[in-house]
Design a protein around this motif. Structure first.
Motif, short mmCIF file in Angstrom:
data_model
loop_
_atom_site.label_atom_id
_atom_site.label_comp_id
_atom_site.label_asym_id
_atom_site.label_seq_id
_atom_site.Cartn_x
_atom_site.Cartn_y
_atom_site.Cartn_z
N TYR A 67 0.85 -1.19 0.00
CA TYR A 67 0.00 0.00 0.00
C TYR A 67 0.89 1.24 0.00
O TYR A 67 1.90 1.30 0.70
CB TYR A 67 -0.89 0.02 1.24
N THR A 68 0.49 2.23 -0.76
CA THR A 68 1.23 3.48 -0.87
C THR A 68 0.99 4.35 0.34
O THR A 68 -0.14 4.50 0.79
CB THR A 68 0.78 4.26 -2.13
N VAL A 69 2.08 4.93 0.85
CA VAL A 69 1.99 5.98 1.87
C VAL A 69 2.30 7.28 1.14
O VAL A 69 3.40 7.44 0.59
CB VAL A 69 2.98 5.74 3.03
N GLU A 70 1.34 8.16 1.08
CA GLU A 70 1.52 9.44 0.37
C GLU A 70 2.79 10.14 0.85
O GLU A 70 3.11 10.11 2.04
CB GLU A 70 0.33 10.36 0.62
N THR A 71 3.49 10.74 -0.09
CA THR A 71 4.68 11.53 0.21
C THR A 71 4.39 12.96 -0.22
O THR A 71 4.25 13.22 -1.42
CB THR A 71 5.91 11.00 -0.54
N GLY A 78 5.98 7.92 -4.80
CA GLY A 78 7.03 8.09 -3.80
C GLY A 78 7.61 6.76 -3.38
O GLY A 78 7.33 5.72 -3.95
N ALA A 79 8.43 6.79 -2.32
CA ALA A 79 9.15 5.59 -1.88
C ALA A 79 8.54 4.93 -0.66
O ALA A 79 8.93 3.83 -0.29
CB ALA A 79 10.60 5.98 -1.56
N ARG A 80 7.57 5.56 -0.03
CA ARG A 80 7.04 5.04 1.24
C ARG A 80 5.90 4.06 1.00
O ARG A 80 5.01 4.32 0.20
CB ARG A 80 6.58 6.19 2.13
N ARG A 81 5.96 2.92 1.71
CA ARG A 81 4.94 1.89 1.59
C ARG A 81 4.67 1.24 2.93
O ARG A 81 5.52 1.23 3.82
CB ARG A 81 5.37 0.76 0.65
N ILE A 82 3.48 0.67 3.05
CA ILE A 82 3.18 -0.27 4.12
C ILE A 82 2.90 -1.60 3.43
O ILE A 82 2.15 -1.67 2.46
CB ILE A 82 1.97 0.17 4.96
N ILE A 83 3.55 -2.64 3.93
CA ILE A 83 3.35 -4.00 3.44
C ILE A 83 2.69 -4.77 4.56
O ILE A 83 3.19 -4.79 5.69
CB ILE A 83 4.69 -4.68 3.09
N CYS A 84 1.55 -5.39 4.27
CA CYS A 84 0.85 -6.19 5.28
C CYS A 84 0.73 -7.62 4.81
O CYS A 84 0.58 -7.88 3.61
CB CYS A 84 -0.55 -5.63 5.55
N ALA A 99 10.36 3.34 4.29
CA ALA A 99 10.45 4.73 3.81
C ALA A 99 11.39 4.83 2.62
O ALA A 99 11.52 5.90 2.02
CB ALA A 99 10.94 5.64 4.93
N ASP A 100 12.04 3.72 2.26
CA ASP A 100 13.08 3.74 1.23
C ASP A 100 12.85 2.71 0.13
O ASP A 100 13.78 2.10 -0.37
CB ASP A 100 14.45 3.56 1.87
N HIS A 101 11.60 2.54 -0.24
CA HIS A 101 11.21 1.66 -1.35
C HIS A 101 11.81 0.27 -1.23
O HIS A 101 12.53 -0.19 -2.12
CB HIS A 101 11.54 2.30 -2.70
N TYR A 102 11.53 -0.40 -0.12
CA TYR A 102 11.85 -1.80 0.12
C TYR A 102 13.31 -2.08 0.47
O TYR A 102 13.71 -3.24 0.55
CB TYR A 102 11.46 -2.70 -1.06
N ALA A 103 14.12 -1.05 0.70
CA ALA A 103 15.52 -1.31 1.09
C ALA A 103 15.62 -1.70 2.56
O ALA A 103 16.56 -2.39 2.95
CB ALA A 103 16.38 -0.07 0.82
#
Length: 110
Positions: A67-71, A78-84, A99-103
């Motif tokens: 899921y995208t976290v708005e930046t 953007g690079a921010r996501r929540i993965i559930c 906050a860093d696109h899966y890094a």
């Protein structure tokens, strides 16, 4: 050799954690939308996350959703996501913030 459940438990213990209240307000909003089943701003939200980076505990394909976290100020997702992860998307077993696109990931705790 540890049973699969024990290996998963060990992996999740090593994962850094972040309290939901410590996340950016946009992430808190996204987390709430996940729990309520949406609606989401982007078509890609709720799609299967493959965990190709292998930074999250190993699960069968389809377990994780992203899921995208708005930046603010970003012209794209953007690079921010929540993965559930879990069997039911609106009732996840665990959620992770990046906050860093899966890094890197941190497990979200209440």
């Amino acid at each position: 050799m540890l049973p699969n459940g024990a290996a998963q438990a060990r992996e999740s213990v090593a994962m850094p954690v972040v309290r939901l209240a410590e996340l950016p307000p946009e992430a808190v909003k996204t987390h709430g939308l996940i729990l309520s089943g949406g609606p989401f701003a982007y078509d890609k939200d709720g799609s299967v996350f493959g965990n190709r980076e292998r930074l999250l505990p190993r699960e069968k394909r389809g377990f994780y959703r992203e899921y995208t976290v708005e930046t603010p100020g970003a012209r794209n997702r953007g690079a921010r996501r929540i993965i559930c992860g879990g069997k039911r998307p609106a009732a996840p077993e665990a959620c992770y913030y990046t906050a860093d696109h899966y890094a890197s990931f941190r497990r979200i705790v209440e």
